[in-house]
Design an enzyme around this catalytic site. Structure first.
Site, PDB file in Angstrom:
ATOM      1  N   HIS A 262      -5.357  -4.280  -2.589  1.00  0.00           N
ATOM      2  CA  HIS A 262      -5.057  -3.330  -3.408  1.00  0.00           C
ATOM      3  C   HIS A 262      -4.676  -3.825  -4.711  1.00  0.00           C
ATOM      4  O   HIS A 262      -4.420  -2.821  -5.768  1.00  0.00           O
ATOM      5  CB  HIS A 262      -3.660  -2.526  -2.934  1.00  0.00           C
ATOM      6  CG  HIS A 262      -3.965  -1.620  -1.667  1.00  0.00           C
ATOM      7  ND1 HIS A 262      -4.558  -0.371  -1.992  1.00  0.00           N
ATOM      8  CD2 HIS A 262      -3.633  -1.690  -0.431  1.00  0.00           C
ATOM      9  CE1 HIS A 262      -4.789   0.357  -0.953  1.00  0.00           C
ATOM     10  NE2 HIS A 262      -4.199  -0.474   0.111  1.00  0.00           N
TER      11      HIS A 262
ATOM     12  N   SER B 148       0.876  -1.421   0.023  1.00  0.00           N
ATOM     13  CA  SER B 148       0.031  -0.049   0.083  1.00  0.00           C
ATOM     14  C   SER B 148       0.716   1.249   0.094  1.00  0.00           C
ATOM     15  O   SER B 148       0.376   2.306  -0.497  1.00  0.00           O
ATOM     16  CB  SER B 148      -1.195  -0.010   1.434  1.00  0.00           C
ATOM     17  OG  SER B 148      -0.216   0.106   2.285  1.00  0.00           O
TER      18      SER B 148
ATOM     19  N   LYS C 220     -12.259  -1.589  -1.516  1.00  0.00           N
ATOM     20  CA  LYS C 220     -11.663  -0.857  -2.091  1.00  0.00           C
ATOM     21  C   LYS C 220     -12.090  -0.767  -3.824  1.00  0.00           C
ATOM     22  O   LYS C 220     -13.006  -0.221  -3.710  1.00  0.00           O
ATOM     23  CB  LYS C 220     -10.219  -1.454  -2.218  1.00  0.00           C
ATOM     24  CG  LYS C 220      -9.522  -0.917  -0.486  1.00  0.00           C
ATOM     25  CD  LYS C 220      -8.125  -1.171  -0.859  1.00  0.00           C
ATOM     26  CE  LYS C 220      -7.442  -0.885   0.838  1.00  0.00           C
ATOM     27  NZ  LYS C 220      -7.155  -1.967   1.827  1.00  0.00           N
TER      28      LYS C 220
HETATM   29  C1  LIG Z   1      -7.384  -2.187   3.160  1.00  0.00           C
HETATM   30  C2  LIG Z   1      -6.556  -3.595   3.322  1.00  0.00           C
HETATM   31  C3  LIG Z   1      -7.283  -4.436   4.192  1.00  0.00           C
HETATM   32  C4  LIG Z   1      -8.365  -4.011   5.170  1.00  0.00           C
HETATM   33  O1  LIG Z   1      -9.558  -4.041   4.271  1.00  0.00           O
HETATM   34  P1  LIG Z   1     -11.176  -3.851   5.107  1.00  0.00           P
HETATM   35  O2  LIG Z   1     -11.973  -4.492   4.223  1.00  0.00           O
HETATM   36  O3  LIG Z   1     -11.305  -2.362   5.013  1.00  0.00           O
HETATM   37  O4  LIG Z   1     -10.927  -4.342   6.449  1.00  0.00           O
HETATM   38  C5  LIG Z   1      -6.528  -5.650   4.449  1.00  0.00           C
HETATM   39  N1  LIG Z   1      -5.523  -5.830   3.602  1.00  0.00           N
HETATM   40  C6  LIG Z   1      -4.881  -5.145   2.784  1.00  0.00           C
HETATM   41  C7  LIG Z   1      -3.696  -5.548   2.113  1.00  0.00           C
HETATM   42  C8  LIG Z   1      -5.803  -3.928   2.699  1.00  0.00           C
HETATM   43  O5  LIG Z   1      -5.066  -2.967   1.702  1.00  0.00           O
END
Ligand SMILES: *Cc1c(COP(=O)(O)O)cnc(C)c1O
Length: 396
Positions: free
Chosen positions: A211, A183, A242
């Protein structure tokens, strides 16, 4: 009693603020999208959402959610195994399995829960988890909840991974865990090499595609598609929060027996509420759109390439990226904060990150591109970076 504890917390909060690490929340009064308004009445271009495909405010998803509100009501008031499973939940699980080329899928309230609940039911103290150091916080927490022995390798460092795999050879089972896209840098995990090492040292693989799903691969099916390894990892976790609409929800998709065991033993699944039917319906729609066309995916990559090209041309350094994430490297922590606030004055909403979120001396602005950004908005963001960069002496 509270007084003494209150003093303790006030002191800690003051320390966080003094260290410049206090997180403040900006309040949006519009839908999430490339152009938003804050409660200060300011219209800004948004370059810090995980809204990679523009699905956060997509009319087709909204329509699907509205229809499900009418047909299936608002909430489930139940965990899945009591009375929290509708036909929409099953349909979404099937859509996710098909999208990733996996055998079965289990939904969670969030990817945080998917990662929190994946390790403990599957592995014991006889086993080993080998985890990339830059993996998401939810993976780190999930690993903590599991009794397996822990090994860590430096980000995407295959020599280190091989060392760790050798050390983990006495264990019964080995699981390599990696984010698909990291990220903070936007780099893709070297899954092809991970797979080679997994074969050589007899290890299972788990990829968190939060991501990367909807972003990486010719048709957006994530890193397994990108490296031609569809169906060749055992576990994929991901989020609906996302690229796939940005509402809420997460999933684990993988081998039938793995998902079967999670349905029996994964605590965030067994002891937490089912996602609302409207979210499931919109999720189904998101996967339908993604399956039918690569138009949005292609636009995301055109937008990302344009941004990188233009920014590089005016003198900025951007970490190599194939995702929707661009790390504009500045180095100095204070500079990253000054830059972000100056950009906001110019109507550009981005976030500056610095130690301890990223390594010391590697402060940056993280810019996240979306298929929903227009060419005009992209020209504006580059122009703003040029103006502010010259004012702050970052570029000439
Ligand atoms: C955003 C993210 C999460 C968490 O996702 P949510 O559904 O918002 O809990 C988990 N792992 C990674 C790699 C992320 O980027």
């Amino acid at each position: 009693m509270y007084e003494r504890y209150q003093g303790h917390l006030q002191h800690q909060l003051a320390d966080i603020e003094a260290a410049g690490l206090f997180k403040k929340e900006r309040i949006l009064v519009t839908a999430q999208g490339p152009e938003i308004r804050t409660d200060a009445g300011k219209d800004v271009l948004n370059f810090c959402a995980n809204n990679y495909l523009g699905f956060s405010n997509n009319p087709q998803l909204i329509e699907a959610a509205k229809k499900a509100l009418d047909s299936h009501g608002y909430g489930m008031s139940s965990v899945r195994f009591i009375c929290g499973t509708t036909d929409l939940h099953k349909e979404l699980e099937k859509a996710i399995s098909d999208f990733f080329g996996m055998e079965d899928t289990i939904l969670y309230a969030a990817a945080f829960d998917a990662n929190g609940g994946v390790f403990e039911p599957l592995l014991t103290d006889e086993d080993a988890i080998i985890s990339d150091t830059l993996n998401h916080a939810s993976i780190i927490d999930g690993v903590r909840l599991c009794k397996a022995q822990r090994f860590r390798y430096s980000n995407a460092d295959m020599e280190d991974l091989e060392d760790q795999l050798q050390q983990a050879q006495p264990c019964r089972f080995r699981l390599i865990v990696t984010d698909g896209v990291f990220s903070m840098d936007g780099n893709v995990t070297p899954l092809d090499k991970i797979k080679e090492l997994a074969d050589k040292y007899d290890a299972l693989i788990m990829v968190d595609e939060s991501h990367s799903a909807g972003v990486i691969g010719k048709t957006g099916r994530g890193t397994t598609e990108h490296f031609n390894l569809r169906g060749q990892v055992e576990i994929i976790t991901g989020t609906l929060g996302k690229a796939f609409g940005g509402a809420i929800g997460g999933f684990t998709t993988g081998k039938k027996e793995i998902i079967g065991m999670l349905r029996q033993r994964s605590r965030p699944y067994l002891f937490s509420n089912s996602i609302p039917p409207a979210i499931a319906a919109a999720g189904i729609e998101a996967f339908k759109i993604m399956t039918g066309s690569t138009e949005l995916l292609d636009r995301l990559h055109v937008n990302r390439s344009y941004f990188v090209e233009q920014m590089t041309k005016i003198g900025y350094k951007i970490k190599p990226t194939q995702s929707g994430i661009c790390a504009v490297m500045l180095g100095d922590a204070q500079l990253s904060q000054d830059m972000a606030s100056r950009l906001l004055e110019e109507g550009i909403y981005v976030i500056g990150f610095y130690f301890p979120v990223v390594p010391k001396g590697e402060a940056r602005i993280r810019v996240q591109l979306s298929a929903a950004h227009t060419p005009e908005q992209l020209r504006k963001v580059v122009a703003a970076f040029e103006k502010v960069g010259k004012d702050l002496g970052i570029i000439s």
